[in-house]
Structure formats: C-alpha cells, structure tokens
Design an enzyme around this catalytic site. Sequence first.
Site, PDB file in Angstrom:
ATOM      1  N   GLU A  98      14.562  27.416 -40.816  1.00 56.78           N
ATOM      2  CA  GLU A  98      13.433  28.360 -40.741  1.00 56.78           C
ATOM      3  C   GLU A  98      13.919  29.806 -40.693  1.00 56.78           C
ATOM      4  OE1 GLU A  98      10.555  27.595 -41.438  1.00 56.78           O
ATOM      5  OE2 GLU A  98      10.585  25.442 -41.166  1.00 56.78           O
TER       6      GLU A  98
ATOM      7  N   HIS B 202      12.917  28.060 -48.812  1.00 55.04           N
ATOM      8  CA  HIS B 202      13.228  26.678 -48.403  1.00 55.04           C
ATOM      9  C   HIS B 202      13.712  25.882 -49.625  1.00 55.04           C
ATOM     10  CE1 HIS B 202      12.111  26.411 -44.225  1.00 55.04           C
ATOM     11  NE2 HIS B 202      10.835  26.709 -44.412  1.00 55.04           N
TER      12      HIS B 202
ATOM     13  N   HIS C 213       8.883  32.823 -48.170  1.00 56.97           N
ATOM     14  CA  HIS C 213       9.487  31.936 -47.159  1.00 56.97           C
ATOM     15  C   HIS C 213       9.579  30.503 -47.715  1.00 56.97           C
ATOM     16  CE1 HIS C 213      10.076  30.361 -42.964  1.00 56.97           C
ATOM     17  NE2 HIS C 213       9.405  29.319 -43.449  1.00 56.97           N
ATOM     18  N   GLU C 214       8.514  30.033 -48.356  1.00 55.22           N
ATOM     19  CA  GLU C 214       8.522  28.666 -48.908  1.00 55.22           C
ATOM     20  C   GLU C 214       9.492  28.553 -50.090  1.00 55.22           C
ATOM     21  OE1 GLU C 214       7.216  26.316 -47.226  1.00 55.22           O
ATOM     22  OE2 GLU C 214       6.196  27.703 -45.868  1.00 55.22           O
TER      23      GLU C 214
HETATM   24 ZN   LIG Z   1       9.335  27.251 -43.009  1.00 57.02          ZN
END
Ligand SMILES: [Zn+2]
Length: 300
Positions: free
Chosen positions: A209, A153, A149-150
Amino acid sequence: MTGGRVGKSASTARYAGSGFRLRVQRRRTAVTLAEAVSRTVIVVALFSVTATAIQLVSVADEIAIGRQAQAEVRTQTPELGDAAVQAHVARVGRRLAAHARGARYPYSFSVANYREINAFALPGGPVWVNRGALEAARNEAQLAGILAHEIAHVSQRHAAEQLSNAMVTTLGLNFLGALLGNSGGATAASIAARYVASGAFLKFSRDNEREADRVGAGIMERAGWDPHGMIELMQTMREQERRDPSSVEQFFSNHPSPQDRVALLTRLVPRTRIGTRDSAAFQSIRARLKKLPPAKTMAR
Ligand SMILES: [Zn+2]
C-alpha cells in the site's frame, strides 16, 4: 538418507516459466515420476518462500488470471450505465497508465455503481472504481490519485506477489505445479481467477500500500496531474469517516490509516503545486452523477 550411492543419479530440471535451475537428486528405480515432480515442486516452493516469490507468476499468467477474474467480477458487480462517466474515467486512467513503468499491461477502467468509497485492481490491468469514490473526489486530481494508486498496484506486480504467497500457503502444491506447467496451466489460471474474484485476494500488504502511494504519486506527476490530489482525497475520506463511517469502512480495513498515508505523501510530494488540478469535463461528470438514481450499497 539410507543405502549407498548406487542407483542414484543427479539430474537437472529447468523450468521455462520460472527460470529456476534446480538439481534434483533422484533414485533411478525406486522413485516414480509423480514423486519426483512433487518433490521438485516442494523444492521450488521452499525456494520461492526464501527468495522472491513474485517469480512464480509470469506477466502472461497475471494477464490471463486477471482476464478471467474480470469476467467473474463483471457478473457480480453492478456497472454504472453512464457512457459519459465511464469514458471520462477511462480517459484519465489511460493517460496515467501510459506513464506507469514496468511491463505493458492491458489496463482497463470500470465504474461500479456502489455508494461506498473504494477502488481495486485485478492482476494484469483491470481497475475498478466505485461511484462513491468519484462523488467524493472534488477535483480531477483527486480522481487521478485514486486511479494512480490502483495502477501502481498493477505495475509493481503486487498481485503476482500475493498470488505467489497464496499458491504456496493456501492453494497447495498441486496448483503451484500446474501453474509451473506440469499440468494444464489454463486450469490453474481459472482456479486463481475464481480465488481473485472472490475478494479474498484483494488485501495487499501494508508495504504494498505504501509503495502504491509512492509510485502512484510519481505516475500522477509524470502524467501531468498535481499529486497533492492524492493527499487531498485522504483528507476528504477522514471527513467522510466522521459524516458516514459505513461509506469508508471497507476501504479503511484494507489500507493503512489516512494519517500515515498523508504523512508519507507529504514527505514525498514537492511543496509547490504543479500539474492539472481540475477540468470542466470532470465537473460535468460530477453534475451528471448527481442526477442519476442513487448508487447501490455493497453487500457485506
Ligand atoms: Zn491499495
């Protein structure tokens, strides 16, 4: 506009960093260079708001800002002093990052000795995960879910997008001008780095997100981990919220609700379980963490 056309000329300014080509109407005698620059900057700013703001910050800018922010974050964050844990997290992170798409960012992975479940990414590659998140993850696929997830980003350039918005709305046009090369880019990068490290920056939009979940699940799958790990971790966090609300408070304030994230991911992730779910190495770092002195609590 007053007066005739006499004494005006049209000139075209090209900004190498942004690739914008602008036509600037300039009065040859009455307008100073500084005024012309600031007027141009306003045009660029308006352009970025109406078009795509992300183009204001190049990949090289992001990496430079991220490096400086990382140096700042390191001075403020208690890093976990366990080489085996650090090395395993970095191994999982690097394998995931190798399957991220887009620009090749210099990813790095650090563990903060904090009890809260949280993780964050700085612009251009540095990723931090709290020890609390490692302890909450019950298998390696869940840890991979946090890191993926990071990484998403970073690879989706969410930092560049947020930073561009901040440059236009918060930090002012002088800073914007500096980043575009009108005066000292290095100064602009260090202002941005301080801003990023202050934490004010770490809030991505809800769309960012959702995209990080979607893209992160794809990275996990390509790197060979079961993307259900991401869904399971969110379920773990819901249980954790009932048991110890303060440990997930910050995470929930920065992310969409786990219910929404589980719903989105359940639609995306194939029903059949494919990929690695766990490893002996991951279980051995969990055992190591249990023997270490308790983690610190993050300052509010
Ligand atoms: Zn996030």
